[in-house]
Scaffold this active site. Structure first.
Site, PDB file in Angstrom:
ATOM      1  N   THR A 323       0.834  -1.208   0.000  1.00 19.47           N
ATOM      2  CA  THR A 323       0.000   0.000   0.000  1.00 19.47           C
ATOM      3  C   THR A 323       0.863   1.250   0.000  1.00 19.47           C
ATOM      4  O   THR A 323       0.585   2.213  -0.729  1.00 19.47           O
ATOM      5  CB  THR A 323      -0.925   0.008   1.235  1.00 19.47           C
ATOM      6  OG1 THR A 323      -1.786  -1.127   1.186  1.00 19.47           O
ATOM      7  CG2 THR A 323      -1.774   1.277   1.275  1.00 19.47           C
ATOM      8  N   TRP A 326       2.607   1.478  -3.378  1.00 21.39           N
ATOM      9  CA  TRP A 326       1.643   1.767  -4.446  1.00 21.39           C
ATOM     10  C   TRP A 326       1.483   3.272  -4.611  1.00 21.39           C
ATOM     11  O   TRP A 326       1.319   3.773  -5.725  1.00 21.39           O
ATOM     12  CB  TRP A 326       0.296   1.128  -4.127  1.00 21.39           C
ATOM     13  CG  TRP A 326      -0.750   1.391  -5.171  1.00 21.39           C
ATOM     14  CD1 TRP A 326      -0.992   0.667  -6.296  1.00 21.39           C
ATOM     15  CD2 TRP A 326      -1.704   2.472  -5.203  1.00 21.39           C
ATOM     16  NE1 TRP A 326      -2.030   1.216  -7.019  1.00 21.39           N
ATOM     17  CE2 TRP A 326      -2.483   2.331  -6.366  1.00 21.39           C
ATOM     18  CE3 TRP A 326      -1.967   3.533  -4.341  1.00 21.39           C
ATOM     19  CZ2 TRP A 326      -3.505   3.216  -6.698  1.00 21.39           C
ATOM     20  CZ3 TRP A 326      -2.984   4.421  -4.675  1.00 21.39           C
ATOM     21  CH2 TRP A 326      -3.736   4.255  -5.837  1.00 21.39           C
ATOM     22  N   HIS A 327       1.541   4.002  -3.498  1.00 21.16           N
ATOM     23  CA  HIS A 327       1.342   5.446  -3.569  1.00 21.16           C
ATOM     24  C   HIS A 327       2.550   6.179  -4.143  1.00 21.16           C
ATOM     25  O   HIS A 327       2.396   7.281  -4.691  1.00 21.16           O
ATOM     26  CB  HIS A 327       1.011   6.001  -2.183  1.00 21.16           C
ATOM     27  CG  HIS A 327      -0.398   5.771  -1.765  1.00 21.16           C
ATOM     28  ND1 HIS A 327      -0.818   4.604  -1.155  1.00 21.16           N
ATOM     29  CD2 HIS A 327      -1.507   6.544  -1.881  1.00 21.16           C
ATOM     30  CE1 HIS A 327      -2.107   4.682  -0.906  1.00 21.16           C
ATOM     31  NE2 HIS A 327      -2.555   5.839  -1.347  1.00 21.16           N
ATOM     32  N   GLY A 328       3.716   5.622  -4.018  1.00 20.09           N
ATOM     33  CA  GLY A 328       4.865   6.304  -4.579  1.00 20.09           C
ATOM     34  C   GLY A 328       6.161   5.584  -4.279  1.00 20.09           C
ATOM     35  O   GLY A 328       6.279   4.882  -3.273  1.00 20.09           O
ATOM     36  N   PHE A 479      -0.067   9.634  -8.370  1.00 15.79           N
ATOM     37  CA  PHE A 479       0.068   8.221  -8.059  1.00 15.79           C
ATOM     38  C   PHE A 479      -0.380   7.344  -9.214  1.00 15.79           C
ATOM     39  O   PHE A 479      -0.226   6.141  -9.143  1.00 15.79           O
ATOM     40  CB  PHE A 479      -0.738   7.881  -6.799  1.00 15.79           C
ATOM     41  CG  PHE A 479      -0.395   8.769  -5.625  1.00 15.79           C
ATOM     42  CD1 PHE A 479       0.924   9.021  -5.309  1.00 15.79           C
ATOM     43  CD2 PHE A 479      -1.390   9.358  -4.868  1.00 15.79           C
ATOM     44  CE1 PHE A 479       1.249   9.827  -4.240  1.00 15.79           C
ATOM     45  CE2 PHE A 479      -1.073  10.176  -3.796  1.00 15.79           C
ATOM     46  CZ  PHE A 479       0.260  10.424  -3.493  1.00 15.79           C
TER      47      PHE A 479
END
Length: 479
Positions: A323, A326-328, A479
């Site tokens: 998680t 996934w955002h960066g 993102f």
């Protein structure tokens, strides 16, 4: 192209809606497909070919998985779905994470004195995290036989590239929308009457609140921790906590409203997350489509909570590492994910998040503690690097006085402070009062009054602000 840009509001959206109303029903998915590719090309340019390549590979993979099932060739079927998953993850890894990986290798090589290895620099295609997850959802759903493969290329492109959700979600799992893709008997007037107020609410949240308080957060996080005071550090993180919620939930409202205007019911993505009484509760309310995706395609396949506490904690750890990344592709996002994953494990160990207290004082205390922890997490999420995040947190919790930095004085206008104070009411509202859903109700007077205020006061004011150029890109576009 942003939903809050003049070219979208005054030209693109009206033109597509007009065509949607006048074209035969059978042509509507084709219209949405073409409009979506134009929309993506406008913002991403040649990266549309990357999107089209991914669409082609996954479309063919879905057909192959279905054909091999009918031919009773399970091993070949599994090989195809694994190949499609590897392809999708490889595309995401190259375009989103190759630069980060090369920087870490370069730093390690320099530390060991073995010379430079070079750094990969690739521009991030907008929406890649979202359309990759849509492709993964599709091939896995077909493999699991929860839905048959999509044989219409037009309907498949509509699912993947649908412009309301293409850039920043919500993440739509294939089984949630497959039946809607085939249903062209849509009530256009009813859909518009439901969708437009929701779109207007999202535009108002984004422009009137998110964009208004955003400069306060930007100024605070752009100031070095040595120049910040404790008061201004808290002002900055409160402003960012408000900004990211109103910006991202505003986008979601606009996406859901647009989808509804074109006859699609997209999944809800927020359920008053700042009313959560635990971090467990927060993740049931924040970015819900992402949480559901990781639950269905990562957490449960890993074993979920079926194999004892140790494996449950391992699975939670894996999910929140993913998680975060996934955002960066930055250490700050990894720490943010680990922070939330660690809190979830602590809550499971102590039973803290298992129930909601009935006592009002306990409820208020738990909401305040959860909000504090979420705010601490947002520091890592917003800071440029890990050092800046730790310095910011130190300033927040180690009292520091002094003059207010000039950068913050320059943006600390009366208007922004009034909006910031008014927006903090969101922290105090009842946990079950979700404006996005309330505004779609026609059987309650408060909903009708709210819809009127949004349509005839807030949305026109937001539109004027957009016309004046006072808007910024959505935060989740990165993102």
């Amino acid at each position: 192209m942003s939903f809050a840009a003049p070219i979208f509001l005054w030209y693109f959206m009206p033109a597509v809606l007009l065509l949607y109303w006048v074209l035969p029903r059978q042509a509507r998915n084709a219209l949405i497909s073409v409009a979506s590719l134009v929309f993506y090309t406008w913002g991403a340019g040649p990266y549309v070919f990357l999107l089209l390549s991914c669409i082609a590979v996954n479309y063919v993979a879905g057909l192959a998985v279905d054909s091999l099932r009918l031919a009773e060739r399970p091993e070949s079927r599994k090989a195809v779905v694994v190949g499609a998953i590897v392809f999708d993850l490889a595309v995401l890894a190259v375009w989103k994470y190759a630069g980060f990986a090369s920087r870490q290798i370069e730093a390690l090589s320099s530390a060991l004195g073995v010379g430079s290895t070079g750094i990969v620099s690739l521009a991030l295609p907008i929406g890649i995290s979202f359309f990759t997850f849509h492709h993964l959802s599709y091939v896995v759903d077909v493999y699991r036989r929860s839905r048959p493969a999509q044989r219409s290329i037009v309907q498949f492109v509509t699912y993947i590239a649908m412009f309301p959700q293409l850039i920043a979600g919500p993440i739509v799992r294939y089984h949630e929308i497959s039946a809607q893709l085939a249903d062209v008997k849509r009530n256009r007037m009813a859909d518009f009457s439901l969708g437009f107020p929701r779109f207007a609410l999202g535009l108002s949240k984004k422009v009137l609140v998110g964009d208004t308080v955003g400069p306060l957060a930007d100024a605070a996080f752009a100031t070095s921790s040595g120049d910040l005071t404790t008061g201004t550090a808290w002002l900055g993180i409160i402003a960012y906590t408000i900004q990211i919620y109103f910006d991202f939930s505003g986008y979601t409202d606009m996406a859901i409203g647009l989808g509804q205007m074109f006859g699609f019911r997209l999944p809800e993505n927020f359920d008053r997350p700042y009313s959560a009484t635990s971090i467990t509760d927060f993740w049931r309310r924040w970015h819900m489509s992402l949480s559901r995706w990781f639950r269905d395609y990562v957490y449960i396949p890993l074993g979920g909570n079926r194999s004892g506490d140790a494996m449950t904690y391992r699975n939670l750890f894996i999910v929140f590492v993913l998680t975060g990344f996934w955002h960066g592709a930055e250490w700050t996002f990894l720490i943010w994910g680990l922070f939330h994953g660690g809190l979830l494990i602590v809550e499971r160990l102590t039973g803290y998040g298992a129930s909601t207290p009935a006592n009002r004082a306990s409820l208020a205390g738990r909401r305040a503690l959860t909000l504090l922890l979420v705010g601490i997490g947002w520091v890592f999420f917003r800071a440029e690097n890990l050092g800046a995040a730790l310095g910011y947190l130190k300033t927040m919790f180690v009292p520091t006085s002094g003059p207010v930095p000039d950068a913050i004085v320059a943006v600390q206008t009366n208007q922004r402070m009034v909006v910031l104070i008014a927006a903090t009411v969101v922290f105090l509202m009842p946990a079950d009062l979700v404006l996005g859903r309330l505004i779609e109700r026609f059987d309650r007077r408060p909903a009708v009054l709210l819809r009127g205020a949004v349509l005839f006061v807030c949305a026109p004011y937001a539109a004027l602000a957009v016309a004046a150029g006072t808007f910024s890109p959505f935060l989740y576009f990165q993102f």
